[in-house]
Design a protein around this motif. Structure first.
Motif, short mmCIF file in Angstrom:
data_model
loop_
_atom_site.label_atom_id
_atom_site.label_comp_id
_atom_site.label_asym_id
_atom_site.label_seq_id
_atom_site.Cartn_x
_atom_site.Cartn_y
_atom_site.Cartn_z
N ARG A 133 29.94 37.30 27.42
CA ARG A 133 30.74 38.51 27.24
C ARG A 133 31.85 38.52 28.29
O ARG A 133 31.62 38.14 29.43
CB ARG A 133 29.86 39.75 27.47
N GLU A 186 36.00 43.65 30.51
CA GLU A 186 35.98 44.70 29.50
C GLU A 186 34.75 45.59 29.62
O GLU A 186 34.53 46.47 28.80
CB GLU A 186 36.03 44.08 28.09
N VAL A 187 33.94 45.30 30.62
CA VAL A 187 32.76 46.14 30.85
C VAL A 187 33.03 47.00 32.08
O VAL A 187 33.02 46.50 33.20
CB VAL A 187 31.50 45.27 31.11
N SER A 200 31.48 49.11 33.78
CA SER A 200 30.48 49.29 34.83
C SER A 200 30.35 48.08 35.75
O SER A 200 29.61 48.13 36.72
CB SER A 200 29.12 49.64 34.21
N ASP A 259 25.61 46.51 21.98
CA ASP A 259 26.69 47.20 22.66
C ASP A 259 26.20 48.37 23.51
O ASP A 259 26.76 48.65 24.57
CB ASP A 259 27.74 47.69 21.65
N LEU A 303 25.34 47.49 27.07
CA LEU A 303 26.37 46.85 27.87
C LEU A 303 26.59 47.55 29.21
O LEU A 303 26.72 46.91 30.25
CB LEU A 303 27.67 46.81 27.06
N GLU A 304 26.62 48.86 29.16
CA GLU A 304 26.89 49.60 30.38
C GLU A 304 25.80 49.33 31.43
O GLU A 304 26.10 49.06 32.60
CB GLU A 304 26.97 51.10 30.08
N GLY A 331 26.16 45.90 32.89
CA GLY A 331 27.23 45.87 33.88
C GLY A 331 26.76 46.42 35.22
O GLY A 331 27.06 45.88 36.28
#
Lengths: 294, 295, 429
Positions: C112, C116-117, C119, C317, C320-321, C324
């Protein structure tokens, strides 16, 4: 005819688990790997068909030939030694002797250890520089250093390892000896047969299916020797490719080099070779294996 | 021995002579076997001694007599992986017992059909069975993994057990086939004539007669499953699901070889169940056919 | 019929019971409630496993609603499992990347993009640093450590034997002569070093000093056969003079430190190794030196090596946070370093680095100091190994082994290594 029909029906009931296993667990991976053998497949992206390229590559691949040589020598040398040992000890242990249970367990112990990571360290202790063998030989003025690091001796340490783990075929031989009905011995004893005659007329003929079984399966197993080679050489097949077993090379190509297409092609060549050897064994078996159901 | 005792002096003398001769022969046998056992077991003895040494002495002090004895390796090893080792023992036990049941059930059914029943293409079935032993597992493991992961069965014990219930251990099928083939055919033919169907014949006649093969299958399934590393490694990702060999593997660092002492200690501990099992199971093997009532 | 029925029924019942038991276990595993469960995969030994498991628990405690499911194995087993999981597209959400696979995974689009993440906290890093983290212009993996090639020596042995080490600015030949002299005449008959002509990072330093690179930007070998040959010659000369251990004495390429630690004065390696290696010989004290520099060494030859971690492309998705956050915790939080130590190198975050260095002592300080020298130095860019080279270290070890056994000349060895590497790259294209 009607009996055959009935047996056929029953047979398929008996074979339900086998059928399920074949379809679900065995056949699909088998066919998948056959397909992959004709592709360029690096595991991460989808396979690309490349015809016979993988097979052509083998002919120019020095490592492939090294692996073929190592494996062939290993099979030819270690199988007769291991089976001979196993049969001899099974025969000795089959006769009444005090402490049999102890001996049987003791002889089986190495097979329990045979493939553990600990063996690598153990083997170094025995065959390494200043190890047991080295020190013993230096008494006679032979300074060979580490056997494991000597390309002309390293394979023999793996053969010793295989012979050392003769426990599995021994147990199967023992079970086979137990299977021989006592009556048959009684019958030849009545005819006045001595120990030797009992051995050649009853033991060996009745044991031939089991000898054959051990021969076939241990040979197949020896062709596929992986764990011991992986453990003892740390996965390298060294020194100088002298312990690069065929399956170790397949593993290196598939799992380290991500070349699963080539690895699959290698695997199918191995399978063909084993199949051929096994077929020859089966043909020859007609001349020496005796079945009670004939 | 007691039956040989008669009132006749000459007979007694003869008997004791025979016994003495046999005793001497046994002694020689024991001596030979004893030396051999020592040779076979030297590595194991060395391992036991090493497990009692502090880590840094194992590789540097090769002899059998340790200069320092400690049980630290056992204590540290038992708790090395955030949870007591009993967890891994229980996991291994579950997988092993399940595999044994699976193999005994599925392989004996298959073997009987292949060895005794007449049906078309029997030879082909046997050949397929053998063929599946011939392809190295490393190229099969990925397609199999994809299959089980699509069923969402990764990190459960199903991928380890389902194959056993579906007669995929061809080694044992073939072993049993060979054993059944040593059983004289007259025995089950007699049962047939008495009107037993194939299932009754299998259950009452053949199965009892192939006891040595069943015991052998049990022993080998136990040992191979208990020691299996690669398959559990791939399917079991969560540490609390680990079997003993996977747990052992995560103790040593393949780069530095640290933790050798712990590895030895825990290897020995994990060897104990196998050893006890083997000692019990082989007695079954010895009894073999003699007690199964072959008339 | 009844025979099978009874037997079959019993067996099936047993199987069923077993199955039910398994399902129960399985349910217990995946039960995560409402929170997010992250799979985190890494490698090492049991000490590292314990430390990281503890750190991950601390992270979960600080971040309610996030659970971390650890996936751990030793280095080889880790890669086996990873390969299988990659094939089935069933990979841990966050995983460490083995060095040889960095670009292979990148090419196959496994990572990934991290920029773009939101966090993933990158505030502490300079532009240059972030640039050096990127692969093919993308920030898709995150370094979580730094190490550099070093010479390490046993200070205790040096004092015992009364030898004076070459000065800090000594070049390669000064070192080899020193080691040859040492091995000829020391009371305990120790050798200078283990034979490690396959030490990849020290080799890379050697190449960079000659104005070359290990890997070029366009994904080819960045070096000439001449330089490889000169490298092997340097080792060969020492081997012939008895200054390094024989393969027999060290039991093969890639010797165990536990085995050779008592036999040698010095060794080549990476700056982080001192952390674990020194613990094996608590009676000795070890010191690090920068690798020797050739007199005419090209400017900018120092480099930093980064072990990397990544977020899997196929992660859900909504996880993802959390992922991160975990990456940030791994790289930016001093609490993490405190729990896991420096086995994976110096902290990559500059603030955490300075903080850790200020408080460091003993082996930790040695290892951080070595990294600091290179961090401060001018550095030409460095590129990761291209796809198709995942076995180049094995190839190098094989060549080094055959040279040592006298089966291959250094010139032929150099040629063979380049040929094998190029063939691998060509196949992967």
């Amino acid at each position: 005819m009607s009996k055959l029909h009935r047996q056929g029906g029953a047979a398929h009931v008996f074979l339900i688990p086998w059928w399920l296993g074949l379809v679900l667990v065995t056949a699909v991976p088998l066919i998948a790997s056959l397909y992959l053998a004709f592709t360029d497949y690096n595991i991460l992206s989808s396979p690309k068909f490349n015809g016979l390229e993988n097979f052509e590559r083998m002919f120019q691949d020095d490592y492939f030939w090294a692996a073929v040589r190592v494996t062939a020598v290993y099979v030819v040398v270690s199988i007769p030694l291991q089976l001979g040992f196993a049969l001899l000890l099974a025969l000795i242990l089959d006769r009444g002797l005090r402490g049999l249970a102890f001996y049987r367990s003791a002889f089986y112990l190495p097979s329990l250890l045979g493939t553990s990571v600990a063996v690598a360290i153990l083997w170094r202790q025995i065959f390494g520089d200043n190890g047991l063998v080295d020190r013993a030989l230096s008494i006679f003025g032979l300074e060979l250093g580490s056997w494991l690091q000597n390309p002309s001796l390293s394979l023999s340490t793996l053969i010793v390892l295989n012979v050392w783990t003769f426990g599995s075929p021994m147990v199967i031989f023992l079970a086979g000896l137990r299977q021989i009905p006592e009556e048959l011995y009684e019958a030849v004893k009545v005819d006045g047969a001595g120990i030797v005659r009992q051995f050649t007329a009853v033991t060996i003929p009745l044991l031939t299916p089991i000898i054959f079984f051990n021969l076939i399966l241990q040979t197949i197993g020896a062709f596929q020797t992986f764990t011991q080679a992986h453990v003892v050489s740390g996965g390298t097949g060294g020194p100088a490719n002298s312990t690069l077993f065929y399956t170790l090379y397949i593993y290196q190509q598939g799992f380290t080099n991500f070349d699963m297409g080539y690895a699959s092609a290698l695997a199918w060549v191995l399978m063909a070779a084993i199949g051929l050897v096994t077929a020859v064994h089966f043909v020859l078996s007609r001349y020496w294996v005796f079945y009670g159901d004939d | 021995m007691t039956t040989a005792t008669t009132s006749l002096d000459s007979a007694r003398a003869r008997t004791t002579a025979v016994l003495r001769r046999r005793g001497r022969r046994d002694l020689l046998k024991h001596l030979g076997l004893g030396v051999f056992v020592l040779l076979m077991l030297y590595p194991l003895i060395w391992m036991i001694v090493s497990s009692l040494k502090p880590d840094h002495l194992i590789l540097t002090e090769p002899g059998l007599i340790p200069s320092e004895v400690t049980f630290d390796n056992f204590v540290a090893g038992w708790n090395a992986l955030n949870r007591p080792f009993t967890v891994f023992f229980l996991n291994s036990l579950l997988v092993t017992v399940g595999s044994i049941i699976g193999n005994l059930f599925s392989c004996s059914l298959t073997a009987y059909a292949l060895a005794r029943l007449e049906f078309r293409m029997r030879g082909v079935y046997l050949a397929i069975t053998l063929l599946s032993v011939m392809l190295p597992m490393h190229v099969l493991v990925i397609p199999q993994y994809i299959f089980f992961s699509q069923l969402d069965l990764v990190n459960t014990y199903y991928p380890l057990l389902i194959p056993k219930f579906l007669a995929t251990d061809a080694f044992f099928i073939y072993l049993m086939v060979q054993f059944i083939r040593t059983i004289p055919r007259d025995l089950d033919r007699a049962a047939w004539i008495d009107g037993s169907g194939p299932f009754r014949t299998f259950w009452y006649v053949v199965l009892p007669l192939m006891r040595p093969a069943l015991v052998t299958t049990t022993i080998f399934t136990f040992i191979w499953t208990w020691n299996d590393f690669f398959v559990p490694l791939i399917y079991l990702t969560s540490p609390k699901m680990f079997t003993v060999p996977v747990a052992l593997n995560s103790m040593v660092d393949s780069e530095t070889q640290g933790g050798v002492g712990m590895l030895f200690a825990m290897s020995l501990v994990s060897l104990l169940p196998v050893l006890i099992f083997f000692a019990i199971a082989q007695k079954q093997l010895i009894r073999g056919i003699a007690t199964t009532g072959l008339k | 019929m009844s025979g099978l029925d009874r037997r079959g029924f019993l067996k099936l019942a047993a199987a069923g019971a077993l199955g039910a038991g398994l399902t129960a276990c399985g349910a217990g595993d995946s039960g995560g409630g409402d929170g997010t469960t992250l799979r985190y995969a890494w490698w090492g030994n049991n000490v590292r496993q314990q430390n990281y498991t503890k750190a991950l628990k601390e992270f979960a405690a600080k971040n309610p609603g996030i659970q971390v499911e650890p996936e751990f194995a030793d280095y080889t087993a880790f890669q086996e499992r990873m390969t299988t999981q990659m094939a089935a597209r069933d990979v841990a959400d966050i995983f460490w990347v083995a060095s040889a696979q960095v670009m292979t995974y990148h090419k196959s689009n496994i990572y990934r993009r991290l920029d773009e993440v939101p966090s993933v906290d990158l505030a502490d890093y300079s532009k240059e640093e972030l640039e050096s983290f990127k692969l093919g212009g993308q920030l898709n993996t995150m370094p979580f450590g730094i190490f550099v090639p070093v010479f390490r020596y046993n200070e205790t042995f040096a004092e015992e034997d009364g030898v004076k080490l070459p000065p800090a600015d000594a070049d390669w030949d000064a070192w080899s002569e020193f080691l040859i002299d040492y091995s000829k005449d020391n009371p305990k008959q120790r050798k200078g070093m283990p034979y490690e002509a396959d030490a990849d990072m020290v080799f890379e330093a050697w190449l960079r000093q000659r104005g070359e690179l290990l890997w070029s930007e366009d994904g080819n070998p960045g070096f000439t056969a001449d330089s490889v040959r000169a490298w092997f010659d340097w080792w060969d000369k020492m081997q012939k003079a008895g200054a390094v251990l024989t393969l027999s004495e060290q039991e093969g390429m890639g010797p165990d430190w536990a085995l050779v630690g008592k036999k040698v004065l010095a060794k080549v390696g990476n700056s982080n190794h001192i952390i674990d290696d020194a613990k094996m010989f608590p009676d000795y004290s070890f010191k690090l030196r920068s690798v020797p520099a050739a007199k005419d060494a090209q400017a900018g030859h120092p480099f930093l090596y980064y072990p990397r971690m990544a977020i899997y492309q196929g992660i859900d998705d909504d996880k993802l946070e959390a992922a991160g956050k975990l990456i940030s915790y791994n790289t930016n939080d001093p609490a993490m370093i405190k729990t896991v130590g420096l086995t994976m190198g110096a902290p990559v975050n500059p603030k955490v680095f300075e903080q850790t260095l200020a408080a460091a002592q003993g082996d930790d300080k040695e290892s951080l100091d070595a990294v600091q020298v290179s961090r401060k130095a001018e550095r030409r860019p460095r590129f990761e190994a291209p796809p198709g080279t995942s076995t180049w270290r094995t190839a190098m070890a094989r060549v080094a082994e055959e040279i040592s056994l006298g089966r291959l000349s250094t010139a032929d060895g150099a040629k063979r290594l380049l040929d094998e590497i190029s063939a691998g790259i060509a196949r992967a294209k």
